[in-house]
Motif scaffolding. Sequence first.
Motif, mmCIF file in Angstrom:
data_model
loop_
_atom_site.group_PDB
_atom_site.id
_atom_site.type_symbol
_atom_site.label_atom_id
_atom_site.label_comp_id
_atom_site.label_asym_id
_atom_site.label_seq_id
_atom_site.Cartn_x
_atom_site.Cartn_y
_atom_site.Cartn_z
ATOM 1 N N ALA A 12 1.250 -1.380 -0.339
ATOM 2 C CA ALA A 12 -0.031 0.210 -0.318
ATOM 3 C C ALA A 12 0.717 0.827 -0.272
ATOM 4 C CB ALA A 12 -0.939 -0.427 0.964
ATOM 5 N N ARG A 13 0.268 2.299 -1.291
ATOM 6 C CA ARG A 13 1.355 3.117 -0.983
ATOM 7 C C ARG A 13 0.681 4.716 -0.237
ATOM 8 N NH1 ARG A 13 3.473 2.971 -6.714
ATOM 9 N NH2 ARG A 13 3.036 1.182 -7.365
ATOM 10 N N PRO A 14 1.522 5.363 0.177
ATOM 11 C CA PRO A 14 1.296 7.064 1.272
ATOM 12 C C PRO A 14 -0.377 6.845 0.720
ATOM 13 C CG PRO A 14 3.538 6.959 0.760
ATOM 14 C CD PRO A 14 3.298 5.259 0.258
ATOM 15 N N GLY A 15 -0.702 7.246 1.211
ATOM 16 C CA GLY A 15 -2.445 8.097 0.958
ATOM 17 C C GLY A 15 -3.586 6.878 1.511
ATOM 18 N N GLN A 16 -2.613 5.766 0.967
ATOM 19 C CA GLN A 16 -3.922 4.891 -0.194
ATOM 20 C C GLN A 16 -4.436 3.732 1.112
ATOM 21 O OE1 GLN A 16 -1.896 1.433 -2.599
ATOM 22 N NE2 GLN A 16 -3.503 -0.168 -2.610
ATOM 23 N N ARG A 17 -6.261 3.486 1.228
ATOM 24 C CA ARG A 17 -6.598 3.108 2.061
ATOM 25 C C ARG A 17 -6.738 0.927 1.957
ATOM 26 N NH1 ARG A 17 -12.960 3.219 3.273
ATOM 27 N NH2 ARG A 17 -12.117 2.858 5.411
ATOM 28 N N LEU A 18 -6.075 1.402 3.375
ATOM 29 C CA LEU A 18 -6.244 -0.882 3.722
ATOM 30 C C LEU A 18 -7.697 -1.185 4.892
ATOM 31 C CD1 LEU A 18 -2.917 -1.832 3.764
ATOM 32 C CD2 LEU A 18 -4.008 -1.828 1.821
ATOM 33 N N VAL A 19 -8.099 -2.377 4.072
ATOM 34 C CA VAL A 19 -9.708 -2.124 4.882
ATOM 35 C C VAL A 19 -9.160 -3.829 5.380
ATOM 36 C CG1 VAL A 19 -11.427 -2.458 4.349
ATOM 37 C CG2 VAL A 19 -10.758 -0.766 3.184
ATOM 38 N N GLY A 20 -9.609 -3.761 6.926
ATOM 39 C CA GLY A 20 -9.889 -4.698 7.126
ATOM 40 C C GLY A 20 -11.867 -5.137 7.419
ATOM 41 N N ARG A 21 -11.470 -6.531 8.205
ATOM 42 C CA ARG A 21 -12.708 -6.995 8.575
ATOM 43 C C ARG A 21 -13.537 -5.954 9.734
ATOM 44 N NH1 ARG A 21 -11.294 -13.586 9.397
ATOM 45 N NH2 ARG A 21 -10.599 -13.445 7.026
ATOM 46 N N ASP A 22 -12.703 -5.307 9.970
ATOM 47 C CA ASP A 22 -13.410 -4.699 11.002
ATOM 48 C C ASP A 22 -14.166 -3.585 11.564
ATOM 49 O OD1 ASP A 22 -11.481 -3.494 10.969
ATOM 50 O OD2 ASP A 22 -10.590 -3.748 13.239
ATOM 51 N N GLY A 23 -14.341 -3.050 10.684
ATOM 52 C CA GLY A 23 -14.970 -1.698 10.083
ATOM 53 C C GLY A 23 -16.296 -0.886 9.348
ATOM 54 N N ALA A 24 -17.371 -2.601 9.238
ATOM 55 C CA ALA A 24 -18.223 -1.909 9.554
ATOM 56 C C ALA A 24 -19.497 -1.535 10.255
ATOM 57 C CB ALA A 24 -19.078 -3.051 8.658
ATOM 58 N N GLN A 25 -20.848 -0.293 10.302
ATOM 59 C CA GLN A 25 -20.916 0.382 11.011
ATOM 60 C C GLN A 25 -22.836 0.213 10.358
ATOM 61 O OE1 GLN A 25 -20.015 2.479 12.809
ATOM 62 N NE2 GLN A 25 -17.990 2.341 12.430
ATOM 63 N N PRO A 26 -23.357 0.198 11.610
ATOM 64 C CA PRO A 26 -24.470 -0.018 11.324
ATOM 65 C C PRO A 26 -25.143 1.218 10.158
ATOM 66 C CG PRO A 26 -24.301 -0.108 13.338
ATOM 67 C CD PRO A 26 -23.210 1.012 12.729
ATOM 68 N N GLY A 27 -25.949 0.510 9.270
ATOM 69 C CA GLY A 27 -26.837 1.245 8.513
ATOM 70 C C GLY A 27 -25.262 1.368 7.165
ATOM 71 N N ASP A 28 -25.015 0.900 6.721
ATOM 72 C CA ASP A 28 -23.856 0.460 6.182
ATOM 73 C C ASP A 28 -24.800 -0.822 4.805
ATOM 74 O OD1 ASP A 28 -21.163 1.542 6.755
ATOM 75 O OD2 ASP A 28 -19.943 0.058 6.922
ATOM 76 N N LEU A 29 -24.298 -0.559 4.094
ATOM 77 C CA LEU A 29 -24.690 -1.410 2.884
ATOM 78 C C LEU A 29 -23.589 -2.727 2.132
ATOM 79 C CD1 LEU A 29 -25.076 1.217 -0.766
ATOM 80 C CD2 LEU A 29 -27.487 -0.078 1.355
ATOM 81 N N VAL A 30 -24.383 -3.434 2.300
ATOM 82 C CA VAL A 30 -23.029 -4.691 2.229
ATOM 83 C C VAL A 30 -23.397 -5.622 0.930
ATOM 84 C CG1 VAL A 30 -23.052 -7.779 3.110
ATOM 85 C CG2 VAL A 30 -23.689 -5.507 4.203
ATOM 86 N N GLY A 31 -22.573 -5.783 0.381
ATOM 87 C CA GLY A 31 -22.580 -6.051 -1.498
ATOM 88 C C GLY A 31 -21.568 -7.486 -2.052
ATOM 89 N N VAL A 32 -21.633 -7.452 -2.891
ATOM 90 C CA VAL A 32 -20.934 -9.010 -3.628
ATOM 91 C C VAL A 32 -19.963 -8.595 -4.707
ATOM 92 C CG1 VAL A 32 -21.085 -10.792 -1.915
ATOM 93 C CG2 VAL A 32 -22.974 -10.663 -4.223
ATOM 94 N N SER A 33 -19.200 -9.023 -5.122
ATOM 95 C CA SER A 33 -18.826 -8.889 -6.168
ATOM 96 C C SER A 33 -18.696 -9.943 -7.155
ATOM 97 C CB SER A 33 -17.311 -8.289 -6.116
ATOM 98 O OG SER A 33 -16.025 -9.970 -6.068
ATOM 99 N N GLY A 34 -18.890 -9.846 -8.584
ATOM 100 C CA GLY A 34 -19.074 -10.593 -9.372
ATOM 101 C C GLY A 34 -20.245 -11.539 -9.142
ATOM 102 N N ARG A 35 -20.332 -13.223 -9.693
ATOM 103 C CA ARG A 35 -21.034 -14.083 -9.216
ATOM 104 C C ARG A 35 -20.697 -15.356 -8.730
ATOM 105 N NH1 ARG A 35 -24.006 -14.260 -15.549
ATOM 106 N NH2 ARG A 35 -21.465 -14.810 -15.822
ATOM 107 N N LEU A 36 -22.254 -15.704 -7.815
ATOM 108 C CA LEU A 36 -21.909 -16.663 -7.286
ATOM 109 C C LEU A 36 -22.299 -17.666 -7.675
ATOM 110 C CD1 LEU A 36 -22.230 -14.427 -3.633
ATOM 111 C CD2 LEU A 36 -20.094 -14.140 -4.585
ATOM 112 N N GLY A 37 -21.498 -18.801 -5.982
ATOM 113 C CA GLY A 37 -21.827 -20.474 -6.213
ATOM 114 C C GLY A 37 -20.858 -21.470 -7.189
#
Lengths: 309, 309
Positions: free
Chosen positions: A119-144
């Motif tokens: 990750a370069r300076p300023g680039q965000r990295l995202v863990g599993r622990d930052g979800a907030q009430p009200g957030d949308l939940v999405g999935v990429s691509g197609r599942l199954g």
Amino acid sequence: MLRGIGDDAAVVRAYERCVTSVDAMVDGVHFRLAQGWATPAQIGGRSLAGALSDLAAMGAEAGEAYLVLGLPPGFTEEQALDLVRGAAALARSTGTTIAGGDVVAAPVLMVAVTAVGWARPGQRLVGRDGAQPGDLVGVSGRLGGAGAGLAVLEGRAPRSARVEPALARVLAPQPRLAEGRALAGAGASALIDISDGLGVDAGHIGRASGVRLEIDLGALPLEAGVCEVAAELGLQAPELAAASGEEYELCVCLPPASRAAAELALSAAGGVGITWIGRATAASAAQPAGVTLTLDGRELAPGGFEHRW
Amino acid sequence: MLRGIGDDAAVVRAYERCVTSVDAMVDGVHFRLAQGWATPAQIGGRSLAGALSDLAAMGAEAGEAYLVLGLPPGFTEEQALDLVRGAAALARSTGTTIAGGDVVAAPVLMVAVTAVGWARPGQRLVGRDGAQPGDLVGVSGRLGGAGAGLAVLEGRAPRSARVEPALARVLAPQPRLAEGRALAGAGASALIDISDGLGVDAGHIGRASGVRLEIDLGALPLEAGVCEVAAELGLQAPELAAASGEEYELCVCLPPASRAAAELALSAAGGVGITWIGRATAASAAQPAGVTLTLDGRELAPGGFEHRW
């Protein structure tokens, strides 16, 4: 790469933060070489994909990969080269450098991959622990697809042209690196790759973040062939898709205000699209942190399955 | 560590250059669990030592380690914890953070370690390819212990109090990280860790650098017990020491003008000392790039042996 294969260690120019994941696969546990379901090249690609997918799930850029090969008696040099070529092809298409490794004798084929991202300076990295009430939940691509493809490989459902896309999801999975970076940059609050099944992995986000993800399985985007295979198995297609492991798609949480930015960033990244499948809500005594999966108004258990060929 | 075990990948603050080595060990190939020569903790420590030794051989600082454990049926949780504790003890004493890993089922015990080291701006890293004619050749510490210890474990020589230091070299090897940094900083032109035997590894430096290393085996510093074991085996002690693999000492080339600085830096680093055992000379048609080992005026073949328990 400043120094590569041939010295004691590889030396590369670093960026600000280093993101590292390790993933190992063993014959008889994670794949079955003797049954010929996958070529050595596919095993190589799949092993690298698993480790790169973890970098995608942080929003990191892929950097280098290091391969450990445990080669059993009877595994030929040509097969070993094929395995490395399969990993090298995915490395090329993802901008990853195979920078080193180790080859040892072993009683069965095993492949361990260390993937290093940056990750370069300023680039965000995202863990599993930052979800907030009200957030949308999405999935990429197609599942199954991975679950359906595995059922076909195991002979639990018939092979046909319809299920080829699902088979490709098992045999040649693609880490969603560009999508992960786009989502992280657009303000994702939590990100995970679906390796244990959407239900299980969404539960990881919910518990790490202290929220409850409420997911409508009726909204799941399905890979081609999943309906047919699910019918053979006596399952509903979204059920199969929610339990299917090693999908290597991303599950993301995002404030609603960032939705347009995320869709625009994904589109600009030229990768797969995103489908919004639920919301994060505040956890409570009655609804503790975790996940609720609903299909046609009925609640399902979030049990997934890991692929065990 | 910015993010550790429990997320998709580990995230650490990077320094300028990233130095990475991977080392795998497999039961029945690199050790023999059933014969009880080494405890799980010793196997864990030894696996980490092998990967860290490669960082030492570049002059890098140790940073993080990632462990892949393949655990066979019957290997208990307590044994697995012992193995990790053995690695953790060496990690602590070398300033290494165990930042992640993967645990999988496997038919036999296998341990793969990825060690990541760092170099800060201005810090010298040293490869195998920089030796110049006229350079001094040195080795850190004392040699032959690993080979002698292995012979005792295998029952080819008797166990006694005299050979305990040699056994410790096999069971609890120490990577020479402080020594590697000191030698790199003091102007080493080439550096390698002795994993295949001094003769073989010095040959690696010679060929990579295009010079010939002329080494007087009579000058080798010998680990305690090596003479006794060599006598049992019908070898001369320096012969055993030059062929002994997995010593994890360093072989260094250095301009004579840097000798005092190197000795001072090693002394300040508080590690093991150095012994000067030869010179690099220009390669020629008659004496191509590589190594010449001489004992009592007689030339020996540089054959080494890797440890295969």
